[in-house]
Design an enzyme around this catalytic site. Structure first.
Site, PDB file in Angstrom:
ATOM      1  N   ASP A 141       0.891  -1.221   0.087  1.00  0.00           N
ATOM      2  CA  ASP A 141       0.015   0.032  -0.023  1.00  0.00           C
ATOM      3  C   ASP A 141       0.831   1.291   0.040  1.00  0.00           C
ATOM      4  OD1 ASP A 141       0.874   0.162   2.755  1.00  0.00           O
ATOM      5  OD2 ASP A 141      -0.998  -0.918   3.525  1.00  0.00           O
ATOM      6  N   ASP A 150       1.418   5.269   1.382  1.00  0.00           N
ATOM      7  CA  ASP A 150       1.004   6.279   2.293  1.00  0.00           C
ATOM      8  C   ASP A 150       1.708   7.718   1.618  1.00  0.00           C
ATOM      9  OD1 ASP A 150      -0.417   4.579   4.476  1.00  0.00           O
ATOM     10  OD2 ASP A 150       1.853   3.925   4.632  1.00  0.00           O
ATOM     11  N   ASP A 209       9.201   5.460  12.888  1.00  0.00           N
ATOM     12  CA  ASP A 209       9.695   4.627  13.642  1.00  0.00           C
ATOM     13  C   ASP A 209      11.169   4.285  13.286  1.00  0.00           C
ATOM     14  OD1 ASP A 209       8.719   3.288  11.541  1.00  0.00           O
ATOM     15  OD2 ASP A 209       7.611   1.757  12.812  1.00  0.00           O
TER      16      ASP A 209
HETATM   17  P1  ATP Z   1       3.600  -2.101   5.928  1.00  0.00           P
HETATM   18  O1  ATP Z   1       2.684  -1.375   5.121  1.00  0.00           O
HETATM   19  O2  ATP Z   1       4.508  -3.165   5.158  1.00  0.00           O
HETATM   20  O3  ATP Z   1       3.207  -2.562   7.107  1.00  0.00           O
HETATM   21  P2  ATP Z   1       4.675   0.391   6.849  1.00  0.00           P
HETATM   22  O4  ATP Z   1       6.021   0.962   7.144  1.00  0.00           O
HETATM   23  O5  ATP Z   1       4.218   1.199   5.647  1.00  0.00           O
HETATM   24  O6  ATP Z   1       4.866  -0.938   6.532  1.00  0.00           O
HETATM   25  P3  ATP Z   1       2.400   1.473   7.992  1.00  0.00           P
HETATM   26  O7  ATP Z   1       1.697   0.819   9.226  1.00  0.00           O
HETATM   27  O8  ATP Z   1       1.717   1.462   6.791  1.00  0.00           O
HETATM   28  O9  ATP Z   1       3.791   0.615   7.936  1.00  0.00           O
HETATM   29  O10 ATP Z   1       2.911   2.969   8.394  1.00  0.00           O
HETATM   30  C1  ATP Z   1       3.374   3.736   7.306  1.00  0.00           C
HETATM   31  C2  ATP Z   1       4.520   4.553   8.048  1.00  0.00           C
HETATM   32  O11 ATP Z   1       4.098   5.236   8.921  1.00  0.00           O
HETATM   33  C3  ATP Z   1       5.931   3.743   8.633  1.00  0.00           C
HETATM   34  O12 ATP Z   1       6.701   3.493   7.298  1.00  0.00           O
HETATM   35  C4  ATP Z   1       6.449   4.681   9.535  1.00  0.00           C
HETATM   36  O13 ATP Z   1       7.007   5.793   8.726  1.00  0.00           O
HETATM   37  C5  ATP Z   1       5.025   5.489  10.233  1.00  0.00           C
HETATM   38  N1  ATP Z   1       4.479   4.740  11.371  1.00  0.00           N
HETATM   39  C6  ATP Z   1       3.501   3.681  11.408  1.00  0.00           C
HETATM   40  N2  ATP Z   1       3.424   3.204  12.523  1.00  0.00           N
HETATM   41  C7  ATP Z   1       4.162   3.811  13.244  1.00  0.00           C
HETATM   42  C8  ATP Z   1       4.504   3.867  14.877  1.00  0.00           C
HETATM   43  N3  ATP Z   1       4.038   3.230  15.654  1.00  0.00           N
HETATM   44  N4  ATP Z   1       5.699   4.740  15.290  1.00  0.00           N
HETATM   45  C9  ATP Z   1       6.341   5.456  14.476  1.00  0.00           C
HETATM   46  N5  ATP Z   1       5.959   5.471  13.040  1.00  0.00           N
HETATM   47  C10 ATP Z   1       5.069   4.651  12.489  1.00  0.00           C
HETATM   48 MG    MG Z   2       2.242   0.931   4.746  1.00  0.00          MG
END
Ligand code: ATP
Ligand code: MG
Length: 411
Positions: A63, A65, A137
């Protein structure tokens, strides 16, 4: 924001530009369209986080963002098909056909949080792009890509971390885990997914912080734990889940040594299905996790009960025990019970029941479960093989098989 501050930030950004190339074929056309529209409206907008990390790792993002300096209201006003969601963090979902893209406004550090009258922290204070990066994170998740100007901003050497396979939290891990303990599970998930080993100091801090997970709201915790096993790296996730004593805490039944191979095969199959874009039933995997408890209780009850009553009681006691540790959401526990309850029915010889079973909505899952069991319990091989043949047979062969089965009496 004053023009002076803006130019300082812009200058700062230019020092963080990365020369890494991003393959646009891997980016959602819709995400690019949203960024273009935001930029045409004089806002900054970037694809951020996991999608850029995945592309640089050689993976297809699941996905996208977007982060922007437009406020949620401004984003909402630009895109007709959009809605603002969330109370604590307001974000905007922009929708087109079946695709939803999350657009969030750059946020300021958590110190700026204000407590609202209802006691909830309003965590919605907007900030600059570099403040936003500091809140993310891991260094590999703090990458911002503008696909219109082909500009990749990397504040924390995230691209280097990806190359070196280093999972590094931004800031002090102790503080970052206290701020949001879900990051512990995210560390495990990314380590498994990206093949980035957890270094000694991060492992140490996870061990010290793991109890903080008890403060995370149940549904957020449940979703994050399920993500560990349902995003294509379940085998490695389980290894880490055990290493950090999380298995002991949430699903102790997976630790039964006699069922290690059975569970491992279930995890391998799950990863394989995801790799091949096949659908995944979380209830099926959870049925595997808890099967050792059900089977042990079933075997115990069967001495003085009818097999299906003994099984029902085993299911009830297992679910009750599990609910005290970590409740399984009803939508999954119903599927699990159905899969388990169908197991003895594969041995029923009555022709009517054979057809009824094969028409059951959970038949396929229950059959797959029987196959998995048969890999570790030789006594089930005959029955599993019979059903495999039965399923691929034409109608005439099916009735012949039923007749034969009736006379042969399969166990
Ligand atoms: P995936 O979509 O593969 O699970 P992702 O890194 O994109 O991984 P998401 O939950 O979609 O995870 O979150 C998007 C972004 O938001 C992350 O890459 C990170 O930069 C930030 N993020 C998400 N959750 C947190 C958190 N708990 N603390 C800090 N930053 C976060
Ligand atoms: Mg994501």
């Amino acid at each position: 924001m004053s023009t002076n501050l803006l130019s300082i930030i812009k200058k700062k950004i230019s020092t963080f530009l990365s020369h890494e190339k991003i393959d646009h074929k891997l980016i959602s056309v819709f995400a690019i369209e949203i960024i273009k529209t935001l930029k045409n409206n004089k806002f900054d907008a970037y694809i951020v986080g996991g999608a850029i990390r995945d592309i640089l790792t050689g993976l297809k993002p699941k996905d996208f963002d977007i982060a922007t300096n437009a406020t949620p209201e401004e984003v909402r006003a630009i895109f007709k098909k959009s809605r603002i969601i969330g109370r604590r963090f307001q974000i905007v979902h922009v929708i087109k056909n079946y695709e939803t893209i999350e657009v969030s406004t750059f946020r300021s550090p958590p110190q700026n949080r204000v407590k609202m009258a209802n006691g909830i922290f309003k965590d919605n204070e907007f900030g600059s792009i570099n403040e936003d990066a500091a809140r993310r994170d891991f260094t590999c998740n703090a990458l911002y890509y503008d696909p219109i100007d082909n500009k990749l901003i990397d504040f924390y050497d995230g691209t280097l971390a990806i190359k070196k396979k280093q999972l590094t939290l931004i800031g002090d891990p102790k503080i970052r885990f206290v701020e949001d303990p879900i990051r512990i599970l995210r560390a495990i998930r990314f380590s498994a997914k990206l093949d980035m080993p957890l270094n000694a100091s991060l492992s140490d801090q996870i061990n010290k912080s793991v109890d903080l997970l008890g403060t995370v709201p149940y549904s957020r915790l449940f979703d994050e734990i399920m993500k560990l096993f349902l995003t294509g790296h379940a085998v490695e996730s389980m290894r880490l889940f055990k290493e950090f004593q999380l298995a002991k805490h949430y699903f102790p039944s997976v630790l039964n040594p006699q069922y290690i191979d059975f569970i491992n095969q279930g995890l391998i199959n799950t990863d394989f299905r995801i790799l091949n874009n096949k659908s995944i039933n979380p209830g099926f995997l959870l049925a595997i996790f808890l099967w050792s408890d059900v089977k042990i209780a079933w075997d115990k009850n069967i001495t003085n009960h009818h097999p299906s009553i003994a099984l029902n009681e085993a299911i009830e006691s297992t679910m009750h025990k599990q609910s005290k540790l970590f409740l399984i959401q009803k939508r999954f526990s119903i599927t699990m019970s159905e899969i388990w309850r169908l197991q003895p029915r594969f041995d029923n010889l009555n022709p009517k029941r054979i057809y009824r079973l094969s028409g059951h909505p959970r038949f396929r899952a229950a059959y797959d479960f029987l196959l998995l069991r048969s890999l570790h319990d030789k006594s089930l091989n005959t029955s599993a093989a019979w059903w495999t043949n039965f399923m691929s047979a034409d109608e005439n062969t099916k009735s012949e098989m039923i007749q034969q089965r009736n006379t042969k009496k399969y166990a």
